[in-house]
Design an enzyme around this catalytic site. Structure first.
Site, PDB file in Angstrom:
ATOM      1  N   GLY A   6      -0.864 -77.029 -15.264  1.00  0.00           N
ATOM      2  CA  GLY A   6       0.073 -76.253 -15.981  1.00  0.00           C
ATOM      3  C   GLY A   6       1.138 -76.731 -16.156  1.00  0.00           C
ATOM      4  N   ASP A  42       7.141 -70.044 -24.729  1.00  0.00           N
ATOM      5  CA  ASP A  42       5.781 -69.970 -23.839  1.00  0.00           C
ATOM      6  C   ASP A  42       4.311 -70.105 -24.684  1.00  0.00           C
ATOM      7  OD1 ASP A  42       7.053 -70.336 -21.542  1.00  0.00           O
ATOM      8  OD2 ASP A  42       7.027 -68.207 -20.952  1.00  0.00           O
ATOM      9  N   LYS A  62      12.938 -61.835 -18.729  1.00  0.00           N
ATOM     10  CA  LYS A  62      12.159 -61.913 -20.072  1.00  0.00           C
ATOM     11  C   LYS A  62      11.886 -60.862 -20.892  1.00  0.00           C
ATOM     12  CE  LYS A  62       9.841 -66.322 -18.687  1.00  0.00           C
ATOM     13  NZ  LYS A  62       8.612 -67.076 -18.913  1.00  0.00           N
TER      14      LYS A  62
HETATM   15  P1  NDP Z   1       3.247 -61.674 -13.098  1.00  0.00           P
HETATM   16  O1  NDP Z   1       3.810 -61.140 -11.822  1.00  0.00           O
HETATM   17  O2  NDP Z   1       3.689 -60.915 -14.490  1.00  0.00           O
HETATM   18  O3  NDP Z   1       1.570 -61.289 -13.007  1.00  0.00           O
HETATM   19  C1  NDP Z   1       1.031 -61.742 -11.747  1.00  0.00           C
HETATM   20  C2  NDP Z   1      -0.472 -61.976 -12.177  1.00  0.00           C
HETATM   21  O4  NDP Z   1      -1.234 -62.364 -11.031  1.00  0.00           O
HETATM   22  C3  NDP Z   1      -1.278 -60.370 -12.444  1.00  0.00           C
HETATM   23  O5  NDP Z   1      -2.221 -60.513 -13.182  1.00  0.00           O
HETATM   24  C4  NDP Z   1      -1.603 -60.130 -10.924  1.00  0.00           C
HETATM   25  O6  NDP Z   1      -2.695 -59.198 -10.994  1.00  0.00           O
HETATM   26  C5  NDP Z   1      -2.162 -61.463 -10.458  1.00  0.00           C
HETATM   27  N1  NDP Z   1      -2.278 -61.575  -9.182  1.00  0.00           N
HETATM   28  C6  NDP Z   1      -1.251 -61.963  -8.326  1.00  0.00           C
HETATM   29  N2  NDP Z   1      -1.703 -61.900  -7.028  1.00  0.00           N
HETATM   30  C7  NDP Z   1      -3.061 -61.876  -6.958  1.00  0.00           C
HETATM   31  C8  NDP Z   1      -4.122 -61.774  -6.124  1.00  0.00           C
HETATM   32  N3  NDP Z   1      -3.625 -62.007  -4.699  1.00  0.00           N
HETATM   33  N4  NDP Z   1      -5.335 -61.598  -6.614  1.00  0.00           N
HETATM   34  C9  NDP Z   1      -5.382 -61.220  -7.726  1.00  0.00           C
HETATM   35  N5  NDP Z   1      -4.750 -61.267  -8.624  1.00  0.00           N
HETATM   36  C10 NDP Z   1      -3.247 -61.672  -8.200  1.00  0.00           C
HETATM   37  O7  NDP Z   1       3.447 -63.147 -13.300  1.00  0.00           O
HETATM   38  P2  NDP Z   1       3.333 -64.065 -14.204  1.00  0.00           P
HETATM   39  O8  NDP Z   1       2.434 -63.877 -15.452  1.00  0.00           O
HETATM   40  O9  NDP Z   1       4.760 -64.251 -15.018  1.00  0.00           O
HETATM   41  O10 NDP Z   1       3.059 -65.623 -13.783  1.00  0.00           O
HETATM   42  C11 NDP Z   1       1.732 -65.879 -13.544  1.00  0.00           C
HETATM   43  C12 NDP Z   1       1.681 -67.382 -13.040  1.00  0.00           C
HETATM   44  O11 NDP Z   1       1.717 -68.061 -13.837  1.00  0.00           O
HETATM   45  C13 NDP Z   1       2.723 -67.685 -11.895  1.00  0.00           C
HETATM   46  O12 NDP Z   1       2.041 -68.336 -10.968  1.00  0.00           O
HETATM   47  C14 NDP Z   1       3.805 -68.493 -12.704  1.00  0.00           C
HETATM   48  O13 NDP Z   1       4.409 -69.380 -12.142  1.00  0.00           O
HETATM   49  C15 NDP Z   1       2.813 -68.999 -13.785  1.00  0.00           C
HETATM   50  N6  NDP Z   1       3.642 -69.504 -15.039  1.00  0.00           N
HETATM   51  C16 NDP Z   1       3.389 -70.832 -15.523  1.00  0.00           C
HETATM   52  C17 NDP Z   1       4.172 -71.058 -16.629  1.00  0.00           C
HETATM   53  C18 NDP Z   1       4.189 -72.496 -16.944  1.00  0.00           C
HETATM   54  O14 NDP Z   1       4.746 -72.905 -18.059  1.00  0.00           O
HETATM   55  N7  NDP Z   1       3.186 -73.377 -16.598  1.00  0.00           N
HETATM   56  C19 NDP Z   1       4.976 -69.897 -17.511  1.00  0.00           C
HETATM   57  C20 NDP Z   1       4.653 -68.682 -16.835  1.00  0.00           C
HETATM   58  C21 NDP Z   1       4.328 -68.589 -15.821  1.00  0.00           C
HETATM   59  P3  NDP Z   1      -2.284 -57.750 -10.794  1.00  0.00           P
HETATM   60  O15 NDP Z   1      -2.141 -57.021 -12.418  1.00  0.00           O
HETATM   61  O16 NDP Z   1      -3.685 -57.179 -10.010  1.00  0.00           O
HETATM   62  O17 NDP Z   1      -1.230 -57.405  -9.783  1.00  0.00           O
END
Ligand code: NDP
Length: 273
Positions: free
Chosen positions: A241, A106, A70
């Site tokens: 979601g 999105d 993306k």
């Molecule tokens: P990214 O990998 O870009 O970001 C992940 C985020 O989750 C970061 O803020 C990360 O924090 C946090 N995170 C991951 N693991 C943990 C943990 N164990 N404890 C605390 N924080 C955690 O992913 P995306 O932003 O692309 O996606 C996030 C979610 O949104 C996914 O589940 C995805 O499937 C969903 N999504 C849904 C959409 C929809 O249409 N409904 C569209 C896009 C995404 P840190 O920075 O500290 O690593």
């Protein structure tokens, strides 16, 4: 599109087998009686630039883009929609006269899901968990709606601080786990991957959150995450979601095929089964 060819679109990613987009778009093509197709294509990161070159001359009306392309894709198109530019990522490309136009549906998907779930922005704080790509799209949508007080919470505080610097004074960074942030909030958004596949639920006690608040989770597998369950148990209104996924697809479908399809219960059922 080349003259006389069937309208075609696709989703690209690496990997791509998990994508629900073909099921969603194919459902609408059938419903609207459009003789067209929507496929999935696995594109390796190293081959992304070449894929975009070919896209200009091929027979696809456009593509959706999922992980991990993306952000990279934004630099490979000829024009980028201002909202997508703000997010720093595109998830939709329309091919027009051999030019590639980039959008981020999105942002619409998130905002429309909230709207259809009954949420109307008031003058009260919004709490957003996460600072990744999904959080960026959600934040752009909230700012575009006029949110003035967004409390941003992320496990890695430095990432939240970078986002706050970039997105301006409406964002305040709060420490991970600080439940005081929930006081007076009108909306809590989970934009982290916590709760995905029923594992590692968001470790927040929602007791300080007003019962009038809405809670939405971007995670849609499962539909009812631990966070949404906790919110529903205390009487808050919840928005899952799956709607975000369906509404982002709705706008992309309009860009590709020219008609705005309906998001219905039947579609929701057919996608989750
Ligand atoms: P990214 O990998 O870009 O970001 C992940 C985020 O989750 C970061 O803020 C990360 O924090 C946090 N995170 C991951 N693991 C943990 C943990 N164990 N404890 C605390 N924080 C955690 O992913 P995306 O932003 O692309 O996606 C996030 C979610 O949104 C996914 O589940 C995805 O499937 C969903 N999504 C849904 C959409 C929809 O249409 N409904 C569209 C896009 C995404 P840190 O920075 O500290 O690593």
């Amino acid at each position: 599109m080349l003259k006389g060819t069937m309208p075609k679109a696709a989703v690209i990613g690496w990997p791509i087998h998990h994508s629900l987009s073909p099921a969603i778009h194919t459902y609408w093509l059938k419903k609207l009686g459009i003789t067209g197709s929507y496929d999935k294509m696995a594109v390796e990161p190293e081959k992304l630039a070449a894929f975009f070159q070919d896209l200009r001359h091929g027979d696809l009306l456009g593509i959706n883009i999922t992980l991990p392309h993306k952000e990279e894709a934004l630099s490979l198109v000829d024009w980028v929609d201002p909202l997508a530019q703000h997010v720093g990522a595109i998830n939709t490309v329309v091919v027009k006269d051999r030019q590639l136009l980039g959008y981020n549906t999105d942002v619409y998907g998130f905002a429309e899901n909230l709207k259809q779930g009954g949420f109307v922005l008031r003058d009260a704080p919004v709490v957003v968990l996460g600072a990744g790509g999904a959080a960026r799209a959600g934040l752009v949508a909230l700012l575009d709606m006029g949110a003035k007080d967004i409390r941003l919470i992320n496990r890695s505080r430095d990432k939240a601080e970078k986002l706050a610097q970039e997105f301006g004074p409406s964002l305040t960074v709060i420490d991970w786990g600080d439940e005081n942030a929930l006081h007076d909030a009108q909306l809590l958004v989970n934009a982290t991957s916590l709760g995905l596949n029923g594992q590692n639920d968001v470790p927040l006690d929602l007791r300080p959150l007003p019962v009038t608040a809405f809670v939405t989770d971007m995670v849609y597998k499962p539909l009812q995450t631990g966070l949404l369950r906790q919110a529903a148990d205390k009487g808050c209104r919840t928005i899952d979601g799956l709607g975000m996924l369906l509404y982002q697809a709705q706008l992309a479908f309009k860009y590709f095929f020219g008609a705005l399809p309906e998001v219905t219960e039947d579609l929701r059922r057919s996608v989750i089964t």
